[in-house]
Design a protein around this motif. Structure first.
Motif, PDB file in Angstrom:
ATOM      1  N   ALA A 100       0.859  -1.184   0.000  1.00 14.24           N
ATOM      2  CA  ALA A 100       0.000   0.000   0.000  1.00 14.24           C
ATOM      3  C   ALA A 100       0.890   1.227   0.000  1.00 14.24           C
ATOM      4  CB  ALA A 100      -0.916   0.000   1.224  1.00 14.24           C
TER       5      ALA A 100
ATOM      6  N   LEU B 117      -3.432   0.131  -3.675  1.00 12.20           N
ATOM      7  CA  LEU B 117      -3.257  -1.195  -3.095  1.00 12.20           C
ATOM      8  C   LEU B 117      -2.840  -2.186  -4.171  1.00 12.20           C
ATOM      9  CD1 LEU B 117      -6.514  -1.436  -0.924  1.00 12.20           C
ATOM     10  CD2 LEU B 117      -4.293  -0.544  -0.242  1.00 12.20           C
TER      11      LEU B 117
ATOM     12  N   ALA C 191      -1.816   4.210   4.572  1.00  9.56           N
ATOM     13  CA  ALA C 191      -0.978   3.271   3.828  1.00  9.56           C
ATOM     14  C   ALA C 191      -0.081   2.482   4.779  1.00  9.56           C
ATOM     15  CB  ALA C 191      -0.133   4.027   2.806  1.00  9.56           C
TER      16      ALA C 191
ATOM     17  N   LYS D 230      -0.343  -1.504   4.964  1.00 11.16           N
ATOM     18  CA  LYS D 230       0.860  -2.261   4.625  1.00 11.16           C
ATOM     19  C   LYS D 230       1.326  -3.095   5.808  1.00 11.16           C
ATOM     20  CE  LYS D 230       5.525  -1.694   2.766  1.00 11.16           C
ATOM     21  NZ  LYS D 230       6.533  -0.714   2.297  1.00 11.16           N
TER      22      LYS D 230
END
Length: 764
Positions: A159, A175, A247, A251
């Motif tokens: 991400a 993504l 993000a 992630k």
């Protein structure tokens, strides 16, 4: 010492010094957050409905948090598991803990749901199959009924935050999915089969039970085929920071178990720099004053001991750096304080050498012989006194948390290196000097032929302390009752570490009136907050549980009253952790007493051990009682001071007991009171000179070490003085009384021999 032995010892000393210089010049120290500034957060994992928060789950959570912290871009972060359920996160340079705590501590349960229909609500939590009703972010007041999740965050490969300037969507999160995105293609393919405008054509992306985005399928997405390629995009009008944080969460993945913040500490970089400068200045001044004192008392050998002390400082610093130990503010105090321990070993040797010279009728003797005897006879007392201090340092490392562990590490390193400094380097330098012709012609300059003022005064008027031992014990009991009265009447002012809550230290641009600041905080809605001036331009606010928004409210109220303020230090301790730390403090002190009792019983006898521990307990209670009367806070740094007092107190007593044991062996039929008086008289010069060396260092720390070390230094000053006095007026009378009450058991002798019973005087 033979020439061969001297050669090898000199070679070893040179190698250690060269290695220390190399390590000190090539390796920078690892500074703790209290010295370089930043945020320290302690997280605790909790059981979830499906996963138990054990060590394995905590390790998995640690790896997830590590990825999130790395995504935040913090320089040199540190994450480590502490115990089974705790994770310690250190973020250098991060001054605002709110953003860091929100990002790394969120559970981040990311799921992707097909939308079934739009409903009027209300919101409902997840059902057993994961379906739920949540507010629609694109239509305020409306709700979406979501099907069970078709994909979780574990299926996300990567991400990243991206600025989509072409389509005008602003910051988005792109993504990529594992396995080619088959599950994503299936979910979007099913949604594309719904009619345009139908809510079922949307896919909801849910993070922590909130819809962050619910995009609808465009006309280009084919029914049944979906979005292939394994990529997707989350939109939602994010700012740059929000997109990066999201993000990082995605992630990093979902935490396997929930976590909660139980401790949080923020230190400004300015405060750390000032602490380093103040501690370094205190170390230099303390070392200079101690060196001048030692040279004045012991002349040439004192000068050589001062050189050895300087090398001790170099080797101690190199050892801390080489071991990778984190240097904290209490650790700096331990580093400075260990100078006093290093002085002790030298003083013990020199006083022994003086005794040996004065005892011999030959005044033209080679001074190397009394020096050698001094080193040999002092070894027992040096070893015992250093072991007792090492026990206290070890307990600090085991039971303390955070920066105070650094104090235990540096204190232990200082104790070990002081042995090398005194028993190796000082010995080599002294024996080298005593072989010089110009020194042998002028023996007085060595300092070993002098009687010394304290010893001369004792020789003119030998002490008869044990004759009045009941009077001395009565005076000690009165002091003890005074201390206990302070604990009972005033009570102990526990810091936030032991009670839980939040303590914030603010620095103002101009002098602050504590009453004005106290009223401003009370008017802001915190009447129970404890507001104290900790410096001319510094104010400390201590409250119960306080969130970050309330802290900003307090800060705003202070700025209106006293002008602009900046947060220098911010400590938050959860109530459960505070209760646990109180238990650890009691356990640490109890184990310290038990450990000293066991060790001294093995090394001496139980009567001596009981006397030493009784004097040590008295010293601890005197320090605690003084802090109760003064209203000083009791925190983990104070605990470090108490455990150090334990080591110092027993250190003084061990030296006298060691001499008493030696005198008893030389005169098995001697009366205990007379032997005790002799032991005190013979060791009093060492006690005074060693105490003076420690006092110089502690006074320098108290005056120059800053507010954070003042209370620590005061506690140790009281403890050192009390330890010197209690050895003579408490430990020795108790030891003599116990020996009268419980005389030594007779040793087994061959049949037919006679011995005199030491308790009754009868021959049996």
């Amino acid at each position: 010492m033979s020439r061969r032995a001297t050669f090898w010892r000199a070679l070893l000393a040179l190698a250690l010094i060269a290695l220390s210089v190399g390590v000190a010049l090539t390796n920078p120290p690892r500074l703790g957050l209290d010295l370089r500034g930043g945020t320290r957060i302690v997280l605790e994992t909790r059981d979830s409905p499906t996963v138990k928060a054990d060590a394995a789950a905590t390790d998995r959570a640690l790896e997830v948090l590590r990825q999130r912290v790395d995504a935040l871009g913090v320089s040199e972060p540190s994450l480590a598991r502490s115990g089974e359920k705790r994770i310690v996160v250190e973020l250098p340079g991060v001054r605002d803990p709110r953003q860091a705590a929100e990002v790394i501590g969120r559970t981040a349960q990311l799921t992707f749901h097909p939308v079934q229909e739009m409903t009027a609500g209300p919101k409902s939590g997840p059902a057993a199959d994961g379906s739920r009703v949540l507010p629609d972010p694109d239509a305020p007041g409306s709700f979406l009924r979501l099907a069970p999740p078709g994909l979780t965050g574990e299926g996300v490969k990567d991400a990243s935050a991206v600025l989509d300037a072409q389509s005008g969507r602003g910051w988005t999160v792109d993504l990529s999915f594992r396995g080619g995105g088959k599950d994503w293609a299936r979910i979007t393919g099913e949604a594309a089969c719904a009619a345009p405008g139908d809510p079922a054509r949307r896919v909801a992306i849910v993070l922590d039970d909130a819809i962050v985005s619910a995009p609808g399928m465009e006309q280009s997405v084919q029914c049944g085929a979906g979005i292939s390629g394994g990529n997707a995009q989350i939109t939602g009008g994010f700012s740059a920071d929000e997109a990066r944080d999201l993000a990082a969460l995605v992630k990093g993945g979902a935490l396997p178990v929930p976590v909660t913040t139980i401790e949080q500490s923020v230190v400004g970089p300015t405060l750390g720099k000032e602490a380093i400068q103040a501690s370094a200045l205190a170390a230099v001044i303390g070392l200079i004053c101690t060196g001048v004192f030692i040279i004045a008392v012991y002349r040439l050998v004192g000068l050589l001991a001062t050189i050895a002390l300087a090398l001790y400082g170099l080797m101690s610093y190199a050892a801390v750096v080489a071991l990778g130990a984190t240097l904290t503010l209490p650790g700096l105090a331990g580093f400075v304080l260990a100078i006093g321990i290093a002085v002790d070993a030298n003083v013990l040797v020199f006083e022994r050498a003086r005794e040996e010279y004065l005892r011999s009728p030959d005044r033209t003797m080679d001074l190397r012989r009394p020096l050698r005897v001094g080193f040999d006879k002092a070894w027992s007392a040096v070893a015992d006194s250093h072991v007792t201090t090492l026990l206290a340092a070890g307990l600090l490392f085991v039971f303390a948390i955070g920066p105070v562990k650094g104090f235990g590490v540096t204190l232990a390193i200082g104790v070990v290196v002081s042995l090398v400094s005194a028993m190796l380097i000082t010995r080599l330098l002294a024996e080298w000097a005593l072989r010089r012709g110009w020194v042998r012609k002028r023996p007085a300059i060595t300092g070993l032929t002098l009687t010394g003022r304290v010893r001369a005064a004792l020789a003119k008027r030998p002490p008869r302390l044990m004759r009045n031992r009941r009077r001395w014990l009565g005076g000690c009991a009165a002091l003890l009752l005074f201390a206990l009265g302070g604990i009972g009447v005033r009570g102990l002012e526990f810091g936030v570490e032991f009670t839980g809550g939040r303590q914030i230290q603010y620095a103002a641009e101009r002098p602050v009136d504590a009453d004005i600041a106290r009223q401003a905080v009370a008017d802001a809605g915190f009447p129970r907050a404890v507001v104290q001036a900790t410096g001319e331009q510094s104010i400390t606010v201590r409250t119960g549980e306080l969130d970050n928004e309330e802290q900003e409210k307090v800060r705003g109220a202070l700025e209106k009253a006293v002008g602009e303020v900046a947060v220098e230090r911010d400590d938050t301790i959860g109530p459960s952790l505070g209760s646990e730390l109180r238990q650890h403090a009691l356990i640490a002190l109890s184990v310290a007493v038990a450990a000293q009792l066991v060790y001294l019983t093995v090394r001496f006898r139980w009567t001596f051990a009981t006397a030493a521990v009784a004097a040590m307990v008295q010293d601890v209670l005197l320090v605690v009682g003084l802090f109760a009367w003064l209203g000083k806070p009791v925190d983990s740094v104070f605990l470090a001071a108490l455990l150090t007092v334990v080591g110092y107190s027993v250190n003084d007593t061990v030296v006298v007991l060691d001499r008493l044991r030696e005198l008893r062996r030389a005169a098995p039929r001697g009366a205990w009171p007379e032997l005790a008086d002799k032991a005190v008289a013979q060791t009093l010069p060492r006690t005074v000179n060693t105490g003076m060396g420690a006092l110089f260092v502690l006074i320098a720390l108290a005056v120059l070490g800053g507010d954070s070390l003042t209370d620590f230094s005061i506690a140790l000053l009281v403890g050192v003085v009390a330890g010197m006095a209690s050895t003579v007026f408490t430990a020795m009378p108790i030891a003599v009384g116990l020996q009268h009450r419980y005389p030594d058991r007779p040793r087994s002798r061959p049949t037919g021999t006679k011995r005199k019973d030491r308790g009754t005087g009868a021959v049996v």
